[in-house]
Design an enzyme around this catalytic site. Structure first.
Site, PDB file in Angstrom:
ATOM      1  N   ASP A   9      76.761  -7.384  12.925  1.00 57.40           N
ATOM      2  CA  ASP A   9      76.632  -6.203  13.804  1.00 57.40           C
ATOM      3  C   ASP A   9      75.548  -5.218  13.393  1.00 57.40           C
ATOM      4  O   ASP A   9      75.655  -4.030  13.737  1.00 57.40           O
ATOM      5  CB  ASP A   9      77.969  -5.466  13.903  1.00 57.40           C
ATOM      6  N   LYS A  98      79.951 -12.311  19.316  1.00 58.36           N
ATOM      7  CA  LYS A  98      81.387 -12.058  19.320  1.00 58.36           C
ATOM      8  C   LYS A  98      81.700 -10.902  20.265  1.00 58.36           C
ATOM      9  O   LYS A  98      80.817 -10.121  20.615  1.00 58.36           O
ATOM     10  CB  LYS A  98      81.897 -11.778  17.911  1.00 58.36           C
ATOM     11  N   CYS A 131      84.813  -4.234  11.843  1.00 54.61           N
ATOM     12  CA  CYS A 131      84.399  -5.633  11.931  1.00 54.61           C
ATOM     13  C   CYS A 131      84.287  -6.308  10.566  1.00 54.61           C
ATOM     14  O   CYS A 131      84.576  -7.497  10.434  1.00 54.61           O
ATOM     15  CB  CYS A 131      83.108  -5.733  12.720  1.00 54.61           C
TER      16      CYS A 131
END
Lengths: 195, 195
Positions: A9, A98, A131
């Site tokens: 991310d 994702k 995450c």
């Protein structure tokens, strides 16, 4: 035990000041994440890129974030969805999209890792309580060894970062700095990876 | 929105002082968990029991806990694996055995919830940073609304409990006391459940 680096991310919408999901600690961790990527490549070990991406109509947004997305869409169009400057996959490095916290949730990450004979995943990216932690939790559940890089991950504050790393350590996750991890990478990994 | 209560890991090996995995806050949360169970039953809403259980030879233990289990086995034989005194499923209440942190991981919990038309899960039990948080994280990933009962869950310290509830709130999880939650249960749930 063969290791892979998961870069999670590190996208503009999380990492640039003023972005919709900006994480205050993100800018400071990026140089360490770059160092980790370079160290794994130099050792001949896999780097896997995990990015959160949503469809522009928001049909795949978490229920808890639908209202937020309706006001200001995120992670669904360039440049917000792109990796921050300084990070880019090389040809052949897997990129996984994702939709949720964990890099394992509704993705083919476990399949890729098992196929590649990976037994130990090393995590860099943002943000630690969401995450990174969800991915570490699933990694241990799937019986991977897991290391979180304390200075190549980030949170909204030092207190949140510290509390989460402490919790993860108690769950059996290894916590190392990037320098510590890179110093422990197997010296002959490059030869092994070429077999 | 139809709710179900998940009672997680309130077993002797987590809840009794001196037990192998004792959680310091566990004894204090048990009366609240009992109140939650009674409240859901009175409202005609489902109570689902989630228990961690391992095979006596340890073949299903998390990799991170194998050394610990070898020294002192846990959660694999009565009375350590049993629910604490005061808690017991009624006939017909589902009991789910899990092997890892999340109640969703390698279990049929999602299947049961969807089949029952549940859209909102309420969590009680131990311990907050591990199994409660992992279950809440998966619940939101599966797009269930999720509430964690702040006084019917527990950690090893107040600081850990507080930090985890704060993180979960920022992930979109609702944090309520047991009394607050019970006061909000739909009055006609009993009639609805009988449809």
């Amino acid at each position: 035990m063969r290791q892979a680096l998961l870069v999670i991310d590190l996208q503009n919408d999380f990492c640039l000041p003023g972005a919709p999901l900006f994480v205050a600690g993100a800018p400071a961790c990026i140089p360490r994440a770059i160092a980790a990527v370079e160290g794994f490549r130099a050792a001949g070990l896999p780097v896997i890129w995990v990015m959160r991406r949503h469809r522009p109509d928001g049909c795949d947004i978490d229920r808890a974030r639908r209202a937020l997305f309706a006001v200001r869409p995120f992670l669904c169009a360039s440049p917000g969805v792109d990796l921050v400057e300084g990070l880019a996959p090389l040809p052949g490095e897997p990129v996984i999209e994702k939709r949720r916290w964990s890099a394992f949730f509704a993705t083919d990450l476990d399949l890729l890792l098992r196929r590649a004979g990976i037994e130990h995943v090393v995590l860099a990216g943002v943000q630690t309580p969401n995450c990174i932690r969800a991915t570490a939790c699933d990694a241990t559940s799937y019986d991977y060894e897991c290391t979180v890089l304390s200075d190549a991950t980030a949170s909204e504050s030092d207190a949140v970062q510290r509390a989460n790393l402490d919790d993860l350590a108690r769950m059996g996750v290894h916590i190392l700095t990037t320098a510590e991890l890179l110093a422990r990478l197997p010296r002959r990994a490059a030869a092994s990876a070429a077999e």
